[in-house]
Scaffold this motif. Structure first.
Motif, PDB file in Angstrom:
ATOM      1  N   THR A  63       7.486   4.702   5.867  1.00  0.00           N
ATOM      2  CA  THR A  63       6.187   4.146   5.517  1.00  0.00           C
ATOM      3  C   THR A  63       6.416   2.783   4.881  1.00  0.00           C
ATOM      4  OG1 THR A  63       5.617   6.408   4.987  1.00  0.00           O
ATOM      5  CG2 THR A  63       3.948   4.752   4.561  1.00  0.00           C
ATOM      6  N   LEU A  64       5.759   1.777   5.452  1.00  0.00           N
ATOM      7  CA  LEU A  64       5.950   0.412   4.975  1.00  0.00           C
ATOM      8  C   LEU A  64       4.637  -0.162   4.479  1.00  0.00           C
ATOM      9  CD1 LEU A  64       7.687   0.745   7.881  1.00  0.00           C
ATOM     10  CD2 LEU A  64       8.575  -1.438   7.080  1.00  0.00           C
ATOM     11  N   GLU A  65       4.725  -1.056   3.502  1.00  0.00           N
ATOM     12  CA  GLU A  65       3.527  -1.749   3.051  1.00  0.00           C
ATOM     13  C   GLU A  65       3.728  -3.247   3.240  1.00  0.00           C
ATOM     14  OE1 GLU A  65       2.809  -1.466  -1.092  1.00  0.00           O
ATOM     15  OE2 GLU A  65       4.877  -1.866  -1.644  1.00  0.00           O
ATOM     16  N   LYS A  66       2.595  -3.912   3.435  1.00  0.00           N
ATOM     17  CA  LYS A  66       2.634  -5.353   3.654  1.00  0.00           C
ATOM     18  C   LYS A  66       2.649  -6.038   2.293  1.00  0.00           C
ATOM     19  CE  LYS A  66       0.357  -8.284   7.023  1.00  0.00           C
ATOM     20  NZ  LYS A  66      -0.825  -8.265   7.912  1.00  0.00           N
ATOM     21  N   THR A  67       3.608  -6.908   2.078  1.00  0.00           N
ATOM     22  CA  THR A  67       3.648  -7.666   0.827  1.00  0.00           C
ATOM     23  C   THR A  67       3.796  -9.136   1.198  1.00  0.00           C
ATOM     24  OG1 THR A  67       6.051  -7.831   0.554  1.00  0.00           O
ATOM     25  CG2 THR A  67       5.014  -5.756  -0.152  1.00  0.00           C
ATOM     26  N   PRO A  68       3.620 -10.020   0.216  1.00  0.00           N
ATOM     27  CA  PRO A  68       3.792 -11.445   0.524  1.00  0.00           C
ATOM     28  C   PRO A  68       5.196 -11.755   1.044  1.00  0.00           C
ATOM     29  CG  PRO A  68       2.734 -11.163  -1.616  1.00  0.00           C
ATOM     30  CD  PRO A  68       3.141  -9.795  -1.150  1.00  0.00           C
ATOM     31  N   GLU A  69       6.163 -10.893   0.715  1.00  0.00           N
ATOM     32  CA  GLU A  69       7.540 -11.144   1.177  1.00  0.00           C
ATOM     33  C   GLU A  69       7.858 -10.414   2.476  1.00  0.00           C
ATOM     34  OE1 GLU A  69       7.388  -9.831  -2.296  1.00  0.00           O
ATOM     35  OE2 GLU A  69       6.789 -11.903  -2.719  1.00  0.00           O
ATOM     36  N   GLY A  70       6.843  -9.887   3.132  1.00  0.00           N
ATOM     37  CA  GLY A  70       7.092  -9.167   4.372  1.00  0.00           C
ATOM     38  C   GLY A  70       6.885  -7.675   4.178  1.00  0.00           C
ATOM     39  N   TRP A  71       7.137  -6.912   5.230  1.00  0.00           N
ATOM     40  CA  TRP A  71       6.945  -5.464   5.149  1.00  0.00           C
ATOM     41  C   TRP A  71       8.079  -4.826   4.367  1.00  0.00           C
ATOM     42  CZ3 TRP A  71       2.643  -2.964   6.872  1.00  0.00           C
ATOM     43  CH2 TRP A  71       1.787  -3.688   7.706  1.00  0.00           C
ATOM     44  N   LYS A  72       7.688  -3.891   3.475  1.00  0.00           N
ATOM     45  CA  LYS A  72       8.690  -3.208   2.651  1.00  0.00           C
ATOM     46  C   LYS A  72       8.523  -1.702   2.789  1.00  0.00           C
ATOM     47  CE  LYS A  72       9.966  -7.011   0.442  1.00  0.00           C
ATOM     48  NZ  LYS A  72      11.274  -7.620   0.596  1.00  0.00           N
ATOM     49  N   VAL A  73       9.635  -1.013   2.934  1.00  0.00           N
ATOM     50  CA  VAL A  73       9.606   0.445   3.012  1.00  0.00           C
ATOM     51  C   VAL A  73       9.418   1.033   1.618  1.00  0.00           C
ATOM     52  CG1 VAL A  73      10.959   2.513   3.547  1.00  0.00           C
ATOM     53  CG2 VAL A  73      11.158   0.475   4.986  1.00  0.00           C
ATOM     54  N   PHE A  74       8.505   1.986   1.483  1.00  0.00           N
ATOM     55  CA  PHE A  74       8.397   2.661   0.187  1.00  0.00           C
ATOM     56  C   PHE A  74       8.460   4.186   0.307  1.00  0.00           C
ATOM     57  CE2 PHE A  74       4.058   4.254   0.380  1.00  0.00           C
ATOM     58  CZ  PHE A  74       3.467   3.419   1.305  1.00  0.00           C
ATOM     59  N   ASP A  75       8.601   4.682   1.540  1.00  0.00           N
ATOM     60  CA  ASP A  75       8.789   6.125   1.653  1.00  0.00           C
ATOM     61  C   ASP A  75       9.547   6.430   2.944  1.00  0.00           C
ATOM     62  OD1 ASP A  75       8.715   8.777   1.047  1.00  0.00           O
ATOM     63  OD2 ASP A  75       6.575   9.069   1.424  1.00  0.00           O
ATOM     64  N   VAL A  76      10.371   7.438   2.888  1.00  0.00           N
ATOM     65  CA  VAL A  76      11.110   7.893   4.059  1.00  0.00           C
ATOM     66  C   VAL A  76      10.849   9.380   4.204  1.00  0.00           C
ATOM     67  CG1 VAL A  76      13.369   8.109   5.139  1.00  0.00           C
ATOM     68  CG2 VAL A  76      12.901   6.183   3.623  1.00  0.00           C
ATOM     69  N   VAL A  77      10.327   9.772   5.363  1.00  0.00           N
ATOM     70  CA  VAL A  77       9.943  11.162   5.572  1.00  0.00           C
ATOM     71  C   VAL A  77      10.846  11.774   6.637  1.00  0.00           C
ATOM     72  CG1 VAL A  77       8.079  12.709   6.259  1.00  0.00           C
ATOM     73  CG2 VAL A  77       7.570  10.662   4.922  1.00  0.00           C
ATOM     74  N   VAL A  78      11.612  12.753   6.253  1.00  0.00           N
ATOM     75  CA  VAL A  78      12.565  13.378   7.160  1.00  0.00           C
ATOM     76  C   VAL A  78      12.074  14.763   7.531  1.00  0.00           C
ATOM     77  CG1 VAL A  78      14.906  14.263   7.363  1.00  0.00           C
ATOM     78  CG2 VAL A  78      14.487  12.115   6.165  1.00  0.00           C
ATOM     79  N   ALA A  79      11.884  14.991   8.820  1.00  0.00           N
ATOM     80  CA  ALA A  79      11.422  16.296   9.299  1.00  0.00           C
ATOM     81  C   ALA A  79      10.229  16.788   8.483  1.00  0.00           C
ATOM     82  CB  ALA A  79      12.559  17.313   9.257  1.00  0.00           C
TER      83      ALA A  79
END
Lengths: 258, 206
Positions: B149-165
């Motif tokens: 899961t990524l969010e848009k920030t002024p510095e580009g897209w950043k991942v803030f969650d990783v969902v495994v299975a």
């Protein structure tokens, strides 16, 4: 009342009760999913000891000596054996095309795939599924019950632990009549499965503050995800898991201003 | 649980430094970073044999710029985050970041021959938060879904969650963290995390 308890059982009980005593030292607020926590922690510790003493060393050796193609073949072989049971459970859940596809997989892999060592069916876009009898019950609305760590087998819920014998019988090589063959295959299957987990164990040790609790929470979430075939109710059903993100967004909104 | 392993191996594999064009789409970002990191891991014998320092350097350089650890920590701590002072929040972020980086960098040394499949991402121009779905495939096993899961920030897209299975590796910490906070407050959690990091740093880990 005669005293015929075997020394092995006495030893096991001693270990278990010692673990109970340890677990009892730290008072914890009850987790609603885990009313049996003190028993579960004890059994988790017990299982880990058994694993460290007997199973992990063998799995490590197996991991070292088995070349990758052979290992893939072994994985495919047991996967193929399991496909019949998976197909049966899909049929029991009314998912007929999935169920027939599983049986077709078994037919193809057992023949063209040479006794299942090659997964030809996946190449033909017949995807492998993941089902068992516990999931079938869940599909039909049977509640999962409390979290329950089964001796030797590890994390389950009460529902899945209750049908574990059925699942073992169905999804296994236990149907083979020849006892030595059956026992060797069962041992190989166990070692193979454990070898696949070698890295996780280290990651859990290193990456968590409370291995037991992290493993429990992970197991329960993953189990619900599987019972509902990737669409568990309430969470993660809408676009990109918007509901979950909503909760998260609330946290951010509430805290972001600080 | 096998899925879990494969997934962990690749958790950090999915994001290299493409700092040049910050506004690359989230799906393209995930794809290029994964490919980049895995290409390096495949060639690097030291990483394959478990050289912790080396793999951490790789992750620091290629992957970390694309993660938002503050938001990740917020998610892991949940509602108790509000009780934390700005100073405590800073310490939490730092300690959690160290823990995750060390643990999952090590997991990357377990990488073998898995390949990643990318599912087409559905998102609109206006979306500020997007889930990119991938699938890790290994011969002889069912593929494992890993979603970022990524969010848009002024510095580009950043991942803030990783969902495994189906399980968030971040929010799965909530139960344990809440337990620590109940027992010893926010400072108790910080102490536990820092202690854990010291324990991990002490012996030479393979």
């Amino acid at each position: 009342m005669q005293k015929t308890t075997s020394p092995k059982i006495v030893k096991a009980l001693a270990v278990v009760s010692a673990c109970f005593a340890l677990a009892g030292c730290t008072a914890r607020v009850a987790n609603p999913d885990d009313p049996l926590e003190s028993y579960n922690r004890a059994m988790f510790t017990f299982n880990e000891k058994v694993d460290k003493a007997a199973i992990e060393p063998v799995a490590k050796a197996y991991d070292k000596v088995t070349p990758l193609p052979l290992r893939t073949g072994v994985g495919n072989f047991f996967g193929n054996v399991g496909d019949v049971w998976i197909g049966g459970n899909n049929l029991l859940q009314g998912k007929f095309s999935d169920g027939l596809s599983d049986l077709l997989r078994f037919a193809i892999n057992s023949t063209v795939g040479i006794l299942g060592f090659f997964d030809v069916a996946s190449e033909l876009d017949l995807a492998k599924h993941d089902e068992d009898f516990g999931q079938t019950l869940g599909w039909w609305g049977v509640g999962e019950g409390a979290y329950f760590v089964v001796p030797f087998f590890g994390p389950r819920t009460v529902r899945d632990a209750a049908v574990l014998p059925i699942d073992l019988y169905g999804d296994d090589v236990w149907g083979i009549r020849d006892v030595p063959t059956r026992n060797s295959l069962t041992a190989l299957r166990l070692v193979h499965a454990r070898a696949n987990l070698l890295g996780i164990d280290k990651t859990l040790d290193e990456g968590t503050l409370d291995k037991y609790a992290y493993a429990r929470d992970f197991y329960l979430q993953q189990r619900r995800y599987r019972v509902f075939d990737g669409n568990p109710p309430l969470e993660e059903i809408d676009f990109n898991g918007a509901r979950r993100q909503q909760d998260d967004a609330d946290v951010v909104a509430e805290t972001g201003a600080q | 649980m096998k899925k879990f392993l494969l997934s962990l191996c690749l958790m950090f594999a999915v994001l290299p430094a493409l700092a040049a064009d910050t506004f690359k789409g989230p799906d393209a970002l995930v794809r290029e970073v994964s490919d980049d990191v895995l290409t390096i891991v495949r060639k690097d014998k030291a990483i394959q044999s478990g050289d912790t320092r080396r793999v951490i350097d790789l992750v620091e350089e290629k992957v970390l710029p694309h993660f938002n650890f503050r938001r990740m920590t917020m998610l892991a701590v949940g509602k108790d985050w509000r009780q934390a002072s700005p100073e405590q929040q800073g310490k939490l972020v730092e300690a959690f970041r160290t823990l995750l980086v060390r643990t999952y960098s090590n997991a990357l040394t377990q990488y073998r021959d898995q390949t990643i499949g990318y599912k087409p991402a559905k998102f609109g121009e206006a979306d500020t938060s997007v889930r990119v779905q991938t699938e890790v495939r290994q011969a002889g096993a069912q593929p494992v879904n890993i979603d970022y899961t990524l969010e848009k920030t002024p510095e580009g897209w950043k991942v803030f969650d990783v969902v495994v299975a189906g399980v968030s590796l971040v929010t799965n910490y909530r139960g344990t963290f809440a337990q620590e906070i109940r027992a010893g407050g926010v400072d108790g959690l910080i102490r536990s995390l820092e202690q854990k990091n010291r324990d991990l740093a002490a012996p030479a880990h393979s």
